[in-house]
Write a protein that holds these residues in place. Structure first.
Motif, PDB file in Angstrom:
ATOM      1  N   SER A   1       1.284   5.140   1.697  1.00 24.14           N
ATOM      2  CA  SER A   1       2.210   6.271   1.719  1.00 24.14           C
ATOM      3  C   SER A   1       1.404   7.560   1.844  1.00 24.14           C
ATOM      4  O   SER A   1       0.168   7.554   1.840  1.00 24.14           O
ATOM      5  N   LEU A   2       2.094   8.679   1.946  1.00 27.98           N
ATOM      6  CA  LEU A   2       1.398   9.957   2.076  1.00 27.98           C
ATOM      7  C   LEU A   2       0.442  10.196   0.908  1.00 27.98           C
ATOM      8  O   LEU A   2      -0.685  10.641   1.088  1.00 27.98           O
ATOM      9  N   MET A   3       0.912   9.875  -0.311  1.00 27.40           N
ATOM     10  CA  MET A   3       0.082  10.136  -1.485  1.00 27.40           C
ATOM     11  C   MET A   3      -1.040   9.122  -1.642  1.00 27.40           C
ATOM     12  O   MET A   3      -2.168   9.475  -1.987  1.00 27.40           O
ATOM     13  N   SER A   4      -0.760   7.832  -1.403  1.00 28.89           N
ATOM     14  CA  SER A   4      -1.825   6.832  -1.576  1.00 28.89           C
ATOM     15  C   SER A   4      -2.916   7.002  -0.518  1.00 28.89           C
ATOM     16  O   SER A   4      -4.098   6.791  -0.800  1.00 28.89           O
ATOM     17  N   THR A   5      -2.543   7.417   0.713  1.00 29.77           N
ATOM     18  CA  THR A   5      -3.577   7.672   1.723  1.00 29.77           C
ATOM     19  C   THR A   5      -4.417   8.879   1.337  1.00 29.77           C
ATOM     20  O   THR A   5      -5.635   8.892   1.531  1.00 29.77           O
ATOM     21  N   GLU A   6      -3.780   9.894   0.744  1.00 28.11           N
ATOM     22  CA  GLU A   6      -4.525  11.080   0.311  1.00 28.11           C
ATOM     23  C   GLU A   6      -5.554  10.721  -0.763  1.00 28.11           C
ATOM     24  O   GLU A   6      -6.701  11.168  -0.718  1.00 28.11           O
ATOM     25  N   HIS A   7      -5.136   9.892  -1.724  1.00 32.30           N
ATOM     26  CA  HIS A   7      -6.064   9.489  -2.782  1.00 32.30           C
ATOM     27  C   HIS A   7      -7.163   8.565  -2.235  1.00 32.30           C
ATOM     28  O   HIS A   7      -8.330   8.679  -2.637  1.00 32.30           O
ATOM     29  N   ALA A   8      -6.786   7.650  -1.343  1.00 34.66           N
ATOM     30  CA  ALA A   8      -7.763   6.697  -0.805  1.00 34.66           C
ATOM     31  C   ALA A   8      -8.837   7.406   0.013  1.00 34.66           C
ATOM     32  O   ALA A   8     -10.035   7.125  -0.134  1.00 34.66           O
ATOM     33  N   VAL A   9      -8.426   8.330   0.888  1.00 32.47           N
ATOM     34  CA  VAL A   9      -9.424   9.056   1.676  1.00 32.47           C
ATOM     35  C   VAL A   9     -10.242   9.966   0.771  1.00 32.47           C
ATOM     36  O   VAL A   9     -11.444  10.190   1.011  1.00 32.47           O
TER      37      VAL A   9
ATOM     38  N   GLU B   1       0.164   4.269  -5.243  1.00 35.01           N
ATOM     39  CA  GLU B   1      -0.158   5.690  -5.397  1.00 35.01           C
ATOM     40  C   GLU B   1      -0.878   5.948  -6.720  1.00 35.01           C
ATOM     41  O   GLU B   1      -1.868   6.674  -6.772  1.00 35.01           O
ATOM     42  N   LYS B   2      -0.374   5.328  -7.788  1.00 37.48           N
ATOM     43  CA  LYS B   2      -1.005   5.510  -9.100  1.00 37.48           C
ATOM     44  C   LYS B   2      -2.373   4.839  -9.139  1.00 37.48           C
ATOM     45  O   LYS B   2      -3.335   5.381  -9.710  1.00 37.48           O
ATOM     46  N   THR B   3      -2.480   3.655  -8.543  1.00 36.40           N
ATOM     47  CA  THR B   3      -3.754   2.923  -8.545  1.00 36.40           C
ATOM     48  C   THR B   3      -4.827   3.681  -7.766  1.00 36.40           C
ATOM     49  O   THR B   3      -5.973   3.812  -8.229  1.00 36.40           O
ATOM     50  N   THR B   4      -4.477   4.184  -6.581  1.00 29.48           N
ATOM     51  CA  THR B   4      -5.462   4.927  -5.787  1.00 29.48           C
ATOM     52  C   THR B   4      -5.818   6.255  -6.450  1.00 29.48           C
ATOM     53  O   THR B   4      -6.954   6.730  -6.324  1.00 29.48           O
ATOM     54  N   ALA B   5      -4.866   6.852  -7.166  1.00 32.34           N
ATOM     55  CA  ALA B   5      -5.166   8.094  -7.897  1.00 32.34           C
ATOM     56  C   ALA B   5      -6.243   7.832  -8.951  1.00 32.34           C
ATOM     57  O   ALA B   5      -7.176   8.639  -9.124  1.00 32.34           O
ATOM     58  N   LEU B   6      -6.132   6.713  -9.652  1.00 29.17           N
ATOM     59  CA  LEU B   6      -7.139   6.355 -10.655  1.00 29.17           C
ATOM     60  C   LEU B   6      -8.489   6.053  -9.995  1.00 29.17           C
ATOM     61  O   LEU B   6      -9.547   6.453 -10.509  1.00 29.17           O
ATOM     62  N   LEU B   7      -8.466   5.374  -8.858  1.00 23.50           N
ATOM     63  CA  LEU B   7      -9.718   5.064  -8.153  1.00 23.50           C
ATOM     64  C   LEU B   7     -10.383   6.342  -7.631  1.00 23.50           C
ATOM     65  O   LEU B   7     -11.611   6.445  -7.633  1.00 23.50           O
TER      66      LEU B   7
ATOM     67  N   LYS C   1       0.804  -1.216   0.000  1.00 22.93           N
ATOM     68  CA  LYS C   1       0.000   0.000   0.000  1.00 22.93           C
ATOM     69  C   LYS C   1       0.843   1.276   0.000  1.00 22.93           C
ATOM     70  O   LYS C   1       0.335   2.345  -0.317  1.00 22.93           O
ATOM     71  N   TYR C   2       2.111   1.185   0.366  1.00 21.48           N
ATOM     72  CA  TYR C   2       2.961   2.383   0.395  1.00 21.48           C
ATOM     73  C   TYR C   2       3.824   2.506  -0.863  1.00 21.48           C
ATOM     74  O   TYR C   2       4.688   3.375  -0.952  1.00 21.48           O
ATOM     75  N   SER C   3       3.591   1.639  -1.854  1.00 19.86           N
ATOM     76  CA  SER C   3       4.410   1.644  -3.064  1.00 19.86           C
ATOM     77  C   SER C   3       3.961   2.739  -4.037  1.00 19.86           C
ATOM     78  O   SER C   3       2.848   3.270  -3.951  1.00 19.86           O
ATOM     79  N   LYS C   4       4.840   3.065  -4.991  1.00 16.80           N
ATOM     80  CA  LYS C   4       4.496   4.018  -6.048  1.00 16.80           C
ATOM     81  C   LYS C   4       3.334   3.480  -6.895  1.00 16.80           C
ATOM     82  O   LYS C   4       2.495   4.246  -7.373  1.00 16.80           O
ATOM     83  N   PHE C   5       3.320   2.169  -7.070  1.00 18.34           N
ATOM     84  CA  PHE C   5       2.235   1.542  -7.838  1.00 18.34           C
ATOM     85  C   PHE C   5       0.894   1.782  -7.142  1.00 18.34           C
ATOM     86  O   PHE C   5      -0.108   2.088  -7.800  1.00 18.34           O
TER      87      PHE C   5
ATOM     88  N   THR D   1      -5.537  12.443  10.435  1.00 19.17           N
ATOM     89  CA  THR D   1      -5.651  13.845  10.855  1.00 19.17           C
ATOM     90  C   THR D   1      -4.388  14.330  11.536  1.00 19.17           C
ATOM     91  O   THR D   1      -4.179  15.536  11.699  1.00 19.17           O
ATOM     92  N   VAL D   2      -3.522  13.391  11.912  1.00 14.33           N
ATOM     93  CA  VAL D   2      -2.256  13.736  12.563  1.00 14.33           C
ATOM     94  C   VAL D   2      -1.084  13.626  11.602  1.00 14.33           C
ATOM     95  O   VAL D   2      -0.231  14.523  11.517  1.00 14.33           O
ATOM     96  N   ASP D   3      -1.030  12.532  10.832  1.00 12.71           N
ATOM     97  CA  ASP D   3       0.161  12.196  10.060  1.00 12.71           C
ATOM     98  C   ASP D   3       0.054  12.446   8.562  1.00 12.71           C
ATOM     99  O   ASP D   3       1.035  12.304   7.845  1.00 12.71           O
ATOM    100  N   GLY D   4      -1.115  12.781   8.064  1.00 10.52           N
ATOM    101  CA  GLY D   4      -1.283  12.898   6.618  1.00 10.52           C
ATOM    102  C   GLY D   4      -0.764  14.213   6.046  1.00 10.52           C
ATOM    103  O   GLY D   4      -0.321  15.108   6.774  1.00 10.52           O
ATOM    104  N   THR D   5      -0.833  14.316   4.729  1.00  7.93           N
ATOM    105  CA  THR D   5      -0.539  15.587   4.077  1.00  7.93           C
ATOM    106  C   THR D   5      -1.618  16.591   4.478  1.00  7.93           C
ATOM    107  O   THR D   5      -2.646  16.225   5.047  1.00  7.93           O
ATOM    108  N   ALA D   6      -1.385  17.871   4.179  1.00  4.96           N
ATOM    109  CA  ALA D   6      -2.377  18.895   4.530  1.00  4.96           C
ATOM    110  C   ALA D   6      -3.728  18.571   3.900  1.00  4.96           C
ATOM    111  O   ALA D   6      -4.780  18.691   4.550  1.00  4.96           O
ATOM    112  N   GLU D   7      -3.700  18.139   2.633  1.00  6.86           N
ATOM    113  CA  GLU D   7      -4.936  17.792   1.944  1.00  6.86           C
ATOM    114  C   GLU D   7      -5.591  16.565   2.566  1.00  6.86           C
ATOM    115  O   GLU D   7      -6.815  16.518   2.752  1.00  6.86           O
ATOM    116  N   ALA D   8      -4.780  15.552   2.902  1.00  4.56           N
ATOM    117  CA  ALA D   8      -5.320  14.332   3.505  1.00  4.56           C
ATOM    118  C   ALA D   8      -5.915  14.617   4.876  1.00  4.56           C
ATOM    119  O   ALA D   8      -6.967  14.062   5.231  1.00  4.56           O
TER     120      ALA D   8
END
Length: 393
Positions: A267-275, A230-236, A224-228, A306-313
């Protein structure tokens, strides 16, 4: 230093100078030979018969590979010089050849020319490579289809190529590869679709809901923290913006759970896309999706975010937590208010200098306890739903 030692040092310096001279001569000889080879390759591709063209396409791969072993800058110059020598157009024509060997060697040659060379990428598409590549995506031949997928991926990295590829009909074929392709084909297809999804000029939809089930399955299987991921969750997340996409996510086996797990472990980006995907679903119809999200144990991961994510996440997680509350109309402690209270307590306990660190630790402890409580409830629910043992007949 004695005379013998001085003599030894002198000999060493002479050997070093001799070696440098030899290496310089070898480089010059290779550059001259390389220039001759480029002219021969270009001549064969433009004027030769099919066998000569196939041989020349193989020579391109070998030449670029040998240059790469010399130095990255040397391989880059070799790609640029070959592109300027007029080899791209005849290679593109070979993509349409009925000869399988011709198609394969031309594909490999074009890939070697396109890698890390923006100008060649654009030249290849301008020369008309996209339609034959799309046809190759339809092949059942795994090797040719994988090479065509890799080529679409590489070419779609250039901004000027994205609208052309997006309008070519490649996307539905890439979606098919998500289900039926090789492992490498699936990885390349996801990346190619991700590249195309960033195309601002495309007037048609790149993805439809048919992409959801294979994307969910790929997200289940990857880290879940891989670059792959990140791209998959971005598409979802993109797909969650349509009603068809949201329905497909909720109907997919483990669809919402997989997004929740990504919120927890990504990862920071995949969690942002998933949420973002979960929030899009809940905002579209809270009554329909709230319970589905809550039943997968989303709250602990959202609290952590709400503690560890990016500002957007963090903002998305807070908004989603508000939507998941029992009575959003009633005034309750929002996550941002909760953070403020914890921060104030931490300031009184450890002082202003250490307040942020202490508040973060307290919130993480709250998340941990919440997760343990949620797990306990899930286990109790599972135990209560277990059918009583019956004697076998």
């Amino acid at each position: 230093m004695g005379q013998e030692e001085q003599s030894s040092v002198g000999v060493g310096e002479e050997e070093e100078e001799t070696r440098e001279v030899v290496e310089k001569e070898e480089v010059e000889t290779w550059n001259q030979r390389k220039q001759t080879l480029m002219l021969e390759i270009s001549s064969k591709l433009i004027h030769g018969d099919l066998e000569a063209k196939i041989e020349a396409a193989r020579d391109i791969r070998n030449l670029v590979r040998k240059s790469s072993s010399s130095s990255p800058s040397s391989s880059s110059k070799t790609r640029s010089k070959l592109g300027a020598a007029g080899v791209i157009s005849p290679l593109v024509l070979m993509l349409c050849s009925p000869n399988p060997d011709a198609r394969q060697v031309s594909l490999l040659a074009l890939l070697n020319l396109a890698v890390r060379n923006e100008r060649n990428k654009v030249k290849i598409v301008t020369a008309g490579a996209v339609p034959p590549l799309v046809e190759l995506l339809k092949f059942q031949n795994g090797s040719l289809r994988d090479l065509a997928t890799a080529a679409i991926l590489t070419l779609s990295a250039a901004a000027l190529n994205k609208p052309i590829i997006a309008d070519s009909g490649a996307a539905p074929l890439l979606v098919e590869i998500l289900s039926s392709g090789s492992v490498q084909g699936k990885v390349d297809a996801v990346t190619a679709l991700h590249n195309l999804s960033t195309c601002q000029e495309n007037s048609t939809d790149i993805l439809d809901a048919t992409a959801v089930p294979p994307l969910i399955n790929l997200l289940k299987e990857c880290k879940k923290y891989s670059k792959f991921a990140e791209k998959t969750t971005a598409l979802l997340e993109i797909l969650s913006n349509s009603e068809e996409g949201r329905i497909a996510i909720s109907n997919s086996d483990g669809g919402i759970l997989t997004l929740v797990e990504t919120v927890e472990d990504g990862s920071l980006m995949s969690t942002e896309h998933a949420v973002g995907a979960l929030l899009s679903m809940c905002q579209s119809c809270r009554d329909k999706y709230r319970e589905l999200i809550l039943n997968e144990g989303a709250v602990p991961g959202l609290l952590r975010l709400t503690v560890d994510g990016t500002a957007e996440a963090r903002e998305r997680a807070r908004t989603l937590l508000d939507l998941l509350r029992d009575s959003p109309q009633q005034k309750q402690l929002a996550s941002s208010v909760l953070e403020r209270i914890v921060y104030d307590i931490a300031t009184r306990v450890d002082g202003a200098d250490k307040a942020a660190e202490t508040a973060k630790r307290l919130l993480q402890d709250m998340v941990k306890r919440s997760m343990e409580h949620s797990m306990s409830r899930i286990q109790e629910r599972a135990a209560s739903c277990t059918p009583s043992n019956t004697q076998s007949t």
